[in-house]
Design an enzyme around this catalytic site. Structure first.
Site, PDB file in Angstrom:
ATOM      1  N   ASN A  98       0.831  -1.209   0.000  1.00  0.00           N
ATOM      2  CA  ASN A  98       0.000   0.000   0.000  1.00  0.00           C
ATOM      3  C   ASN A  98       0.862   1.254   0.000  1.00  0.00           C
ATOM      4  OD1 ASN A  98      -2.081  -1.802   0.197  1.00  0.00           O
ATOM      5  ND2 ASN A  98      -2.393  -1.524   2.386  1.00  0.00           N
ATOM      6  N   VAL A  99       0.321   2.303  -0.595  1.00  0.00           N
ATOM      7  CA  VAL A  99       1.062   3.565  -0.686  1.00  0.00           C
ATOM      8  C   VAL A  99       0.398   4.654   0.149  1.00  0.00           C
ATOM      9  CG1 VAL A  99       2.081   3.050  -2.939  1.00  0.00           C
ATOM     10  CG2 VAL A  99      -0.169   4.141  -2.852  1.00  0.00           C
ATOM     11  N   ASP A 100      -0.542   4.245   1.018  1.00  0.00           N
ATOM     12  CA  ASP A 100      -1.328   5.230   1.780  1.00  0.00           C
ATOM     13  C   ASP A 100      -0.696   5.647   3.106  1.00  0.00           C
ATOM     14  OD1 ASP A 100      -1.913   3.012   3.494  1.00  0.00           O
ATOM     15  OD2 ASP A 100      -3.728   2.555   2.354  1.00  0.00           O
ATOM     16  N   HIS A 115       6.105  -0.272  -2.463  1.00  0.00           N
ATOM     17  CA  HIS A 115       5.762   0.528  -3.647  1.00  0.00           C
ATOM     18  C   HIS A 115       5.799   2.024  -3.373  1.00  0.00           C
ATOM     19  CE1 HIS A 115       3.499  -3.312  -5.085  1.00  0.00           C
ATOM     20  NE2 HIS A 115       4.781  -3.379  -5.320  1.00  0.00           N
ATOM     21  N   SER A 215      -4.251  -9.130   0.642  1.00  0.00           N
ATOM     22  CA  SER A 215      -3.659  -9.065  -0.697  1.00  0.00           C
ATOM     23  C   SER A 215      -4.000 -10.320  -1.476  1.00  0.00           C
ATOM     24  CB  SER A 215      -2.140  -8.917  -0.630  1.00  0.00           C
ATOM     25  OG  SER A 215      -1.591  -8.962  -1.944  1.00  0.00           O
ATOM     26  N   SER A 216      -4.344 -10.156  -2.743  1.00  0.00           N
ATOM     27  CA  SER A 216      -4.585 -11.304  -3.609  1.00  0.00           C
ATOM     28  C   SER A 216      -3.259 -11.829  -4.172  1.00  0.00           C
ATOM     29  CB  SER A 216      -5.510 -10.908  -4.760  1.00  0.00           C
ATOM     30  OG  SER A 216      -4.905  -9.884  -5.524  1.00  0.00           O
ATOM     31  N   ASN A 240      -7.713 -12.957   3.608  1.00  0.00           N
ATOM     32  CA  ASN A 240      -8.113 -12.246   2.395  1.00  0.00           C
ATOM     33  C   ASN A 240      -9.498 -12.682   1.961  1.00  0.00           C
ATOM     34  OD1 ASN A 240      -7.188 -10.343   0.271  1.00  0.00           O
ATOM     35  ND2 ASN A 240      -7.581 -12.080  -1.074  1.00  0.00           N
ATOM     36  N   LEU A 241     -10.320 -11.713   1.582  1.00  0.00           N
ATOM     37  CA  LEU A 241     -11.616 -12.038   1.000  1.00  0.00           C
ATOM     38  C   LEU A 241     -11.365 -12.430  -0.441  1.00  0.00           C
ATOM     39  CD1 LEU A 241     -13.899  -9.155   2.344  1.00  0.00           C
ATOM     40  CD2 LEU A 241     -14.081 -11.591   2.887  1.00  0.00           C
ATOM     41  N   GLY A 242     -11.713 -13.669  -0.803  1.00  0.00           N
ATOM     42  CA  GLY A 242     -11.507 -14.089  -2.177  1.00  0.00           C
ATOM     43  C   GLY A 242     -10.177 -14.786  -2.371  1.00  0.00           C
TER      44      GLY A 242
END
Ligand code: ZN
Length: 278
Positions: A98-100, A115, A215-216, A240-242
């Site tokens: 994440n870049v936040d 990143h 993260s996927s 992770n969801l998914g």
């Protein structure tokens, strides 16, 4: 959430790899759906950004709308739980895609921003750095009218404002040399600085296990750390969801929102004495 607690207590020196799913509860939606497919337009790519002024106009006009949302976002229970795990000695290293900047805001100390971070802007010619907040003032002063536009933000600060004409948008140049300004983040098609990657691999090598959060792992720059952990025989857990690209490598998979899964983790006390390495 006994399975997760057991995993952490059995592997008390964790490397943690986080992605966009950690920040969704902070009001920053992630990129991908449960199948790992893009929910929205692909993020900007490095080469077009550097070579095409129209791509930079599109990027900065949309980022002008997105930045206030990113800069106002606050850490959520997932960020706070990970900071707490680190303070308790269970987390050796955090690697975030994440870049936040929200892990730092939550109090995590040992974080590799794989990143980069959106809060800094850099000149691609002379490396002059300026704050995104300062640039925002300049963007708004040069482009009156863009302050009122609203849109749905993405993790990279982009927003969906399709149909809006940006052909007149004025993109500021470097105040030192007139070069191209770019947010200090790794765009798609750009390489993560080697030193940063090496520190992350080193952290994984020193850990007992890898915990993937939100993260996927669809992008190789994150997936390679799961590969490295697996190759070294270290167990991997993922919240992770998914689906994730590393599902076949996982020892434990928790399909829940990150804040929900992590906030149910009242680990008592610190990790075993002597384990903490600072
Ligand atoms: Zn410059």
């Amino acid at each position: 959430m006994n399975a997760l607690r057991n995993f952490i207590q059995a592997h008390p020196r964790l490397a943690v790899l986080t992605g966009a799913g950690v920040s969704t509860s902070s009001g920053i939606p992630d990129y991908r759906d449960e199948q790992g497919e893009w929910k929205r337009a692909r993020p900007v790519e490095f080469r077009p950004f550097m070579t095409d002024p129209k791509v930079r106009q599109r990027y900065w006009s949309r980022s002008t709308v997105g930045w206030p949302i990113i800069s106002r976002a606050q850490p959520n229970d997932a960020h706070r739980a990970l900071a707490r795990l680190e303070a308790q000695g269970f987390v050796q290293l955090m690697i975030t895609q994440n870049v936040d900047g929200l892990h730092a805001s939550a109090g995590s100390r040992n974080v590799i921003d794989l990143h980069g971070r959106l809060e800094t802007v850099r000149c691609m010619e002379c490396d002059h750095a300026l704050s995104r907040a300062d640039l925002q003032r300049q963007l708004l002063a040069s482009n009156p009218g863009w302050a009122e536009i609203e849109g749905r933000v993405a993790p990279d600060g982009d927003v969906d404002i399709e149909g809006r004409d940006y052909s007149e948008f004025l993109v500021p140049d470097c105040p030192q040399c007139g070069g191209i300004l770019k947010p200090d983040v790794v765009f798609f098609g750009e390489t993560v600085p080697r030193e940063r990657v090496d520190r992350a691999f080193d952290g994984v090598a020193k850990a007992d296990a890898l915990l993937v959060v939100g993260s996927s792992l669809m992008v190789y720059s994150g997936y390679r750390f799961a590969e490295a952990a697996a190759a070294a025989g270290k167990p991997i857990a993922a919240i992770n969801l998914g689906r994730t690209r590393a599902d076949h490598l996982l020892a434990l998979k928790i399909s829940e929102p990150c804040d929900q899964a992590l906030s149910q983790l009242p680990l008592s006390g610190r990790s075993p004495a002597g384990v903490r390495q600072r």
